[in-house]
Each structure stands twice: as C-alpha cells, then as structure tokens.
Design an enzyme around this catalytic site. Structure first.
Site: not given
Ligand code: NAD
Length: 552
Positions: A242
């Site tokens: 990561k």
């Molecule tokens: P992203 O940046 O596209 O979206 C994050 C979202 O969370 C945004 O809408 C943001 O406004 C919101 N957010 C941030 N802080 C917040 C808070 N305090 N309370 C409520 N909402 C909040 O990120 P993503 O890629 O969608 O990732 C989201 C989660 O999924 C993370 O934990 C990430 O590790 C996990 N994840 C992502 C992927 C991927 O392929 N992108 C894969 C596996 C896991």
C-alpha cells in the site's frame, strides 16, 4: 527504556509458581547479552507496588495469581503500566486467554511448557522493539486493529511462532518527505509519502495509493497487511502493499495534483515496477492519477510500461470494468449472501456510506438490482429518503457540485445517523473505524458488506456477531478491485486485452469461489466470516513461506 541500556534490562516477573520462577530466573541469568535484573512478585498487589517504584523495562506476567485471575490481571497491570511492554506467560490450558490478552494489548505470549532461553530472550527483545515502534510512526488504531485481527486468526490456526513473528510487520517500508509547488508558484508544500510492502513471498506486491490527510506509516502498513490476506484469499500471485501521501486532495487543483503525483512517483520509483510492486487507485486517487504515475515511470525508464500500475484509463491498457470492479464484486457477494439468507431482494433497502468510486457504483448496482437505496453519504453530509433515492440523479448533482451537500433529493443527516438507519444491506464504503463498540449495538441491518477497508473494530465485530448480522468482511467483500487489477496486469504483460464479459465472468468465478471456501470453513469450524477469511489467506502465505525456506 531508561538508562538501559540495551545491554541490561530490568524485568518484573509476576508469577506465583516457584518452579516457573526458578525456570525463568535460570534462563534470564544464563544470558550474557543482554543481561537481566530480575524483580519477582508472587501476587498482583506486590507486582503493582513494584511497578509504582518505576524503573521496569518489561513485565513477564502470569494471569492466574492468588489475588487476581484471567484478563482482569492483565487489565490491572496494563492500567498501571501503560507504556511498559507485557509478555504473558501461560500454560497450555490458558492459551486462549493469553491470546485474548494479546488482543487487548499484550505484546506477546509464551507457553511455559515450551520455554527455552532462545524463545524467552527473543520474545522480550521483540516486545521492547515493538513498544518503541508503536510509540513512533507505526502507532495507529488501524495498524493495531490489523495486528489484533491477525493474532486472533493466527492463534486459532496454531500458526508456527516463527511465521507469526515474520508476518506481524511489513517486510519493506519507505517514508519520503518531498515538496511540490502550489499553483501560485511562490508557495512550496512539503508532504510525507509512504510505500509499504508487507509480504514479498508470493510474487510482486500489489496495493493502492491513498491521498488523505490521515495517511501515516501505521495506516499504510495496516492496509498493506490486509492486501496480503486479500490477495492470498483470492489466490492471486501477489503479496500485499500500500502507499499514500498525507494530504487532503480535495483542496488541490488538478495541476497541483499532477505535480504532487509525479514527484511522489519519482520518489518511490525504485520500489515499484511490473515485476516488483504494482500500485492501483485507493481513496483520494483515481485513473487519472494512475496515468500520471505510469507516465512518470515510463519517462524514467525510456519506454512505455503499462503494467507498472493498474486501474489506469482503458486507452492506456486499463482493463474494461476495473473502475467499477470493487463495487461489482461487492454486489456479486451481496447476491450470494441474499440467497444464503433467503432475503427478498425486491422488498429490500440499502444504505451506503461514501459516495466515491466504491460507494457510488455500489449504490448504482444495488438500485439496478431492484433494491431501494434509502441513504447515502459523503464527507460533507448524508442524504436520507425512505421512498428511495435516485442514484443517477445524485451522481448528476455530485458532478456539478463535487459533494452531496445541499442535494435536494432527501433529508440531510449526519454520517453517524446514516449508519444507524434500519435497512437490509449496509455498505460502509468510505473510511476505516466507522462501526465501533460505541455504535455497533445501534446497527440494524441483515447484511453488512464492507466496501471500505477496516470499517469495523474487533469489539464491534463481537457485538455484530451476537446480533446475528451477516458480515461480508473487507478482505473478501472489496476484493473485486484487486482481482480485476490482476486481470489488467496479466493483459498488459501479455499485450492481449479481454472483453468486458470475460473480465466480469472471471471476477464472478474467483469471488464466489473465495466466498464459498470462507463460508464452508466458518460453518465447519464455528468461526465468524472475517476470521475464516483471514485464516484462508494466512494459511496460504504461511505455506508459501515454509515452502520457500529461509535465506540464507
Ligand atoms: P474515493 O476517494 O473515491 O471515495 C471516498 C468517499 O468517502 C468520498 O465520497 C468521500 O467524500 C467519502 N468520505 C471521506 N471521508 C468521509 C467521512 N469521514 N465520512 C463519510 N464519508 C467520507 O475512495 P474509494 O476508492 O471509493 O475508496 C473507499 C473505500 O474503499 C476505502 O476504504 C478504500 O480503501 C476501499 N477500497 C477501494 C478500492 C478501489 O478499487 N477503489 C478497492 C478496495 C477497497
């Protein structure tokens, strides 16, 4: 540690059995380097009195004493000695209790029947080293959660002690501090960046890059550790990694984001590569950021290297379906869980926290499946409408306004209230540490599908299990992203692109297979799904480590 001088350590042994006292005394006194000064207490009260005098470097603790028993003993010692490492010494019949003490913050446990000079010295040394690193950059609730989940699974698996010690910390870490220019060209921002590779045994390492103001070495290491179990559970030929930059990307312009990304990529360039370590998007990054990393890397080596990152635009060799893969996978597994629990989909409701890549696509797919999505949120607000929200309409609003705040489609609620809405399917898809001992009792859903990494604490897990909530744990539920990233890497290294149908069919097969293995083990061994998924992953990594042997 005080004057110690790593060569002389002051140990407090709290133990009432004279045979074990003599054994430990003999082992410690036979050590030449470091040497030990031993204080002995046969009762908890004597031990606490000795601690009050100060000057102890480490505690060896028997949990069953004449004046205190079980975890209570540990808790009372810990509350008086918050910064001193504790190693629990235990008998075979108390091993579960000892593991609980480790979950509660003890550094290690040692079996009295297996005590040797080597194992005792090593455990003491590691305990002191870990306490030191815990107090520095590594200290983060997320890393503690990842380690505690791992220790719980390792104990149930009776994992070889040598392997356990090797997997508790990442194999490689890099911390960089670097500058980038703001748009006005007078201000230079200096930020911290990280890249962590947890396990190098399985093949290249794989894991996303996060831009967020809370990124730290501890958080990045926790995420890297979860990537290891996730890749192993999916049987992908990767170890976990990561990376991240401690910055709030929402305050940067696109030009600033590009300069930051290119500089970060060049700072970690020696660590990444298609055969070494392959980044992907995570929170705060997206396919555009991946394109800049790929371009920076390619400029440095002098030719185009699409396979250095995944989750890039399709025109640069990105896999069809990668952008939505995490959500698509999540929804495939929700469908499996719904069938298993015999939930009626057409009358079901869903709530999604986070409206970024994972959250918004999951909400969209759930709506397309016929569920009523009654609540969604982002960092600015939650939106609730008991009649059901229109996800395309919310997406349109966010495209225009960047955030959900002010959206007229429903009632504004807080993120805390959102999580507590009664619903059938709850999807945390934002940050870690959202469902805790504090609010778990008020979570009312049938299925909790973890899109985010680490959204649930261990204490909350227990409460959810007692409530009979079906938890699809992060390392299984959100593994669709890394699985299609694997497909992308395979396509790029072979210069042979697949159709979207091929991608989705293979994704479905791999996820359902991992789900079935996890569910079967959980029923067979009476485990919750998280522990079962973790054991599936850990067992594979342990087998690989044993098969490769130790160099030199
Ligand atoms: P992203 O940046 O596209 O979206 C994050 C979202 O969370 C945004 O809408 C943001 O406004 C919101 N957010 C941030 N802080 C917040 C808070 N305090 N309370 C409520 N909402 C909040 O990120 P993503 O890629 O969608 O990732 C989201 C989660 O999924 C993370 O934990 C990430 O590790 C996990 N994840 C992502 C992927 C991927 O392929 N992108 C894969 C596996 C896991």
């Amino acid at each position: 540690m005080n004057d110690a001088t790593e060569n002389r350590l002051r140990v407090l042994l709290i133990e009432d059995n004279p045979v074990h006292v003599r054994l430990i005394e003999g082992l410690l006194h036979s050590s030449k380097k470091p040497t030990f000064e031993l204080a002995i207490a046969g009762r908890l009260s004597e031990g606490l009195a000795r601690l009050a005098q100060g000057g102890i470097d480490i505690i060896l603790l028997d949990l069953t004493l004449p004046d205190s028993e079980d975890l209570e003993t540990f808790i009372r010692v810990r509350s008086q000695a918050t910064n001193i490492p504790i190693v629990v010494v235990t008998g075979l019949d108390d091993i579960k209790l000892a593991a609980k003490a480790v979950e509660a913050g003890a550094q290690d446990y040692l079996m009295k029947t297996h005590l040797s000079g080597g194992s005792l010295l090593r455990s003491l040394r590691y305990a002191i080293e870990r306490t030191r690193v815990r107090d520095a950059e590594w200290d983060s609730p997320m890393f503690r959660l990842a380690q505690r989940q791992f220790l719980k699974a390792a104990q149930l698996l009776s994992l070889d002690d040598n392997i356990r010690q090797r997997l508790l910390f990442p194999q490689r870490t890099l911390i960089v501090s670097f500058p980038f220019r703001r748009d006005d060209y007078t201000e230079v921002e200096n930020v911290f960046g990280y890249r962590v590779q947890h396990v190098l045994t399985m093949g290249p390492t794989k894991g996303g890059i996060r831009y967020h103001q809370d990124v730290s070495l501890g958080e990045t290491s926790a995420l890297a550790m979860w990537m290891t179990w996730k890749c192993a559970l999916m049987q992908l030929p990767f170890g976990g990694a990561k990376g991240g930059v401690r910055i709030d990307p929402t305050v940067l312009t696109s030009r600033e984001l590009q300069r930051l990304t290119r500089r970060y990529a060049s700072e970690i360039i020696n660590m990444i590569g298609p055969d070494k370590d392959i980044p992907a998007p995570d929170m705060g990054t997206n396919e555009r950021v991946m394109a800049w990393i790929m371009d920076t890397y390619s400029q440095q080596v002098g030719y185009t290297v699409p396979a250095v990152v995944t989750g890039k635009p399709v025109v640069l060799g990105g896999a069809l379906g990668r952008k939505e893969a995490t959500s698509r996978g999540l929804v495939y597994l929700i469908q499996e869980a719904v069938q298993h629990l015999r939930v009626n989909l057409s009358q079901s409701t869903a709530v999604v926290q986070g409206f970024g890549n994972v959250g918004s696509n999951t909400a969209l797919f759930l709506e397309e499946m016929g569920l009523k999505v009654i609540g969604v949120s982002d960092v600015t607000t939650g939106i609730y409408n008991p009649k059901g929200l229109s996800i395309p309409s919310l997406l349109k609003y966010v495209t225009q306004h960047r955030f959900l705040k002010g959206c007229p489609d429903g009632e504004a609620i807080s993120n805390e209230q959102l999580l507590e809405l009664p619903c059938d399917i709850l999807v945390p898809a934002a940050l870690q540490n959202q469902i805790t001992a504090e609010n778990a009792e008020r979570i009312h859903c049938k299925i909790l599908a973890e899109g985010a990494n680490g959204p649930t604490t261990l204490e909350a897990d227990e409460i959810l299990n007692q409530k009979g909530i079906f938890v699809l744990p992060d390392i299984l539920a959100n593994a669709g992203g890394v699985t299609v990233s694997y497909f992308e890497w395979v396509q790029d290294t072979q210069n042979y692109m697949w159709t979207l149908d091929e991608v989705n069919q293979r994704l479905h097969k791999i996820l359902v297979d991992a789900y079935t293995r996890t569910l079967t083990r959980s029923r067979r061994d009476g485990l919750d799904l998280r522990t079962s998924a973790m054991i599936e992953g850990i067992e594979r990594v342990a087998q690989a480590k044993l098969a490769r042997g130790l160099f030199p």
